[in-house]
Design a protein around this motif. Sequence first.
Motif, PDB file in Angstrom:
ATOM      1  N   GLY B 191       0.753  -1.206  -0.119  1.00 15.17           N
ATOM      2  CA  GLY B 191       0.102   0.000  -0.083  1.00 15.17           C
ATOM      3  C   GLY B 191       0.976   1.412   0.105  1.00 15.17           C
ATOM      4  N   TRP B 192       1.976   1.227  -0.859  1.00 16.85           N
ATOM      5  CA  TRP B 192       2.611   2.566  -0.990  1.00 16.85           C
ATOM      6  C   TRP B 192       2.292   3.363  -2.355  1.00 16.85           C
ATOM      7  N   ASP B 220      -5.654  -1.318  -0.713  1.00 16.60           N
ATOM      8  CA  ASP B 220      -6.258   0.044  -0.360  1.00 16.60           C
ATOM      9  C   ASP B 220      -5.701   0.499   1.052  1.00 16.60           C
ATOM     10  N   THR B 221      -4.721  -0.070   1.488  1.00 20.85           N
ATOM     11  CA  THR B 221      -4.105   0.196   2.765  1.00 20.85           C
ATOM     12  C   THR B 221      -4.337   1.719   3.320  1.00 20.85           C
ATOM     13  N   ARG B 222      -4.117   2.548   2.553  1.00 22.46           N
ATOM     14  CA  ARG B 222      -4.116   4.130   2.769  1.00 22.46           C
ATOM     15  C   ARG B 222      -5.370   4.846   1.985  1.00 22.46           C
ATOM     16  N   GLY B 223      -6.316   4.164   1.311  1.00 17.36           N
ATOM     17  CA  GLY B 223      -7.368   4.801   0.750  1.00 17.36           C
ATOM     18  C   GLY B 223      -7.102   5.160  -0.568  1.00 17.36           C
ATOM     19  N   MET B 224      -5.805   4.856  -1.113  1.00 16.29           N
ATOM     20  CA  MET B 224      -5.488   5.183  -2.444  1.00 16.29           C
ATOM     21  C   MET B 224      -6.026   4.550  -3.612  1.00 16.29           C
ATOM     22  N   PRO B 251     -12.130  -3.301   7.986  1.00 13.11           N
ATOM     23  CA  PRO B 251     -12.330  -1.948   8.344  1.00 13.11           C
ATOM     24  C   PRO B 251     -12.449  -1.813  10.153  1.00 13.11           C
ATOM     25  N   GLY B 254      -8.704  -1.196  12.466  1.00 13.79           N
ATOM     26  CA  GLY B 254      -8.596   0.260  12.770  1.00 13.79           C
ATOM     27  C   GLY B 254      -7.427   0.643  13.612  1.00 13.79           C
ATOM     28  N   PRO B 259      -3.648  -3.179  11.236  1.00 11.44           N
ATOM     29  CA  PRO B 259      -4.808  -3.045  10.055  1.00 11.44           C
ATOM     30  C   PRO B 259      -4.717  -4.071   9.192  1.00 11.44           C
TER      31      PRO B 259
END
Lengths: 320, 320
Positions: B191-192, B220-224, B251, B254, B259
């Motif tokens: 997730g980079w 989708d680790t950081r919502g990107m 989800p 958290g 996570p």
Amino acid sequence: MSDLPKSIEIHEEGPREGFQIEPGPISTADKIAFIDALSETGLQEIQIASFVNPKRVPGWADAEEVVSGVKMRDGVRYTGLWLNEKGLLRALDAEGLTLKGSISNVTSEAFMIRNTNRDKAQNRTVQINQIETYKKHGIPMYRGGVMAAFGCNFEGEIPVSRVLESIEEIMDIAAETESPVKVISLADTMGWATPMSIKQVVGAVRERWPELKIALHLHDTRGMGIANVYAGLEMGVELFDSSVAGLGGCPFAGSHGKPAAGNVCTEDIVFMCAEMGIETGVDLERLIDVAEMAERIVGHDLPGSVKRGGSLDKLRASIH
Amino acid sequence: MSDLPKSIEIHEEGPREGFQIEPGPISTADKIAFIDALSETGLQEIQIASFVNPKRVPGWADAEEVVSGVKMRDGVRYTGLWLNEKGLLRALDAEGLTLKGSISNVTSEAFMIRNTNRDKAQNRTVQINQIETYKKHGIPMYRGGVMAAFGCNFEGEIPVSRVLESIEEIMDIAAETESPVKVISLADTMGWATPMSIKQVVGAVRERWPELKIALHLHDTRGMGIANVYAGLEMGVELFDSSVAGLGGCPFAGSHGKPAAGNVCTEDIVFMCAEMGIETGVDLERLIDVAEMAERIVGHDLPGSVKRGGSLDKLRASIH
């Protein structure tokens, strides 16, 4: 490859959005502590209160108390929301707020009638009266907002020409009242936008009014929020409204109830920008702390992703 | 404005990813019903089982039972995962699976050692042996995968040149064994990735090997996730791995625990593509139903957004 800006500005709306929608009750002290913490993150503008009818929005009955309790920090603009002159007068009385004039239009008359009980002609009159009120109180004109700029739950598709028409109407009012707007805000009020429609609409507005600053106000109803921000960045948009932690939305409404659609999440925007070399002025680690604080205050998880995944700078620091 | 493809193909990994990570236990009957429902959505390829050590992944101890229970639908390719010859032999025995040869490389030796206990030289030998095994069993070569193509939790930044090097190594093995790969899969394993790095890496790979088909495997680790898919689409990428409902992530992990990073969510991709006129072959309403079924089976909410916000076509139909 694209036209990414060097820096952007974020208008934080989390406190106002969040404390309005959360079932709460959230204590005045918690609201103040939260806004004070947000003030330390580097955000330049924070909407900290809503001067609306406390019978309709009980979560903001303490607007005056909140504003007077906040430690106003130099370099941060604190703003408020009002919907009529009564609210504006309350905001004027609340010391320390930066008041900016704004007028609003809607691409979809069906939604306008449903949302404000006005048709287009009536809205025009209301907006002109609004400007007169600003003048009376010495509030400078700032923003013209177009709601439902990417689609509407009550009308469906909104052609780009209709967005241009709505801006044209704002420009007419601004010219007539000699109160030019500095920013046109395009709002994806009901979560219809895709990166493609962001590019189409922003491109068309830019072509027609190259001198205008464009702001995007995006909701993450269908998970397109960050992709839409990225599309906006690629079109050179430099101003975004957002909510820390995605306050204003609630991931638990889910399929079991009416979904609550929040604004796109501030720390996710700040993360994406930082990783792409776009300056936001915001300290991501501090902002993540505030996002976690928001979850403690409201008592449940909130939508933002980066507060779960963690920043990459923290990982980088742990490597070497 | 951009180079969006007319259509894309999605390789659905939800069943394999999800039933591996969920604490469960999830019944064999539920797994089969879920895969059968997925088969009716228009997806062309679904990874339905993992032939790994049941002591290490108890959630897939019933891989054979699941595969034999599924109503194999014409036009859908059902695939499986294996990590060694023992697993491959089990997959070969499981009737109805489409077996595709793949070899894998990692940009980061630190991660490779941590993940597989091999250094680069050892990995090369393992991959060559793998191809020999494919040949022995008549399995055609298909994919070369590059893990950590956008950054690594143990090495940090991964320069684009290192990604090209990793692909070069795959190409060397393919040439040496006369087993050309058809697809290079670039995985954002930790997730980079940002939309910008997606464009940089995909652009560099395309320039060097214009004939190669590129697949993106995004977390989708950081919502990107969706923004990264969009960036891939803008670069003309036509093949994406994803998981319905974002299965494989959770989800609720958290900030209170470690996570769990899921794949980007299939129905969110399908929604974005449909709204931008890109064909996926998938019926979004059916897929949303299956995403909701996934939540019922695992017993908690899952990350996907469109199943919460609802499709726009449903809204459109309600307007007129």
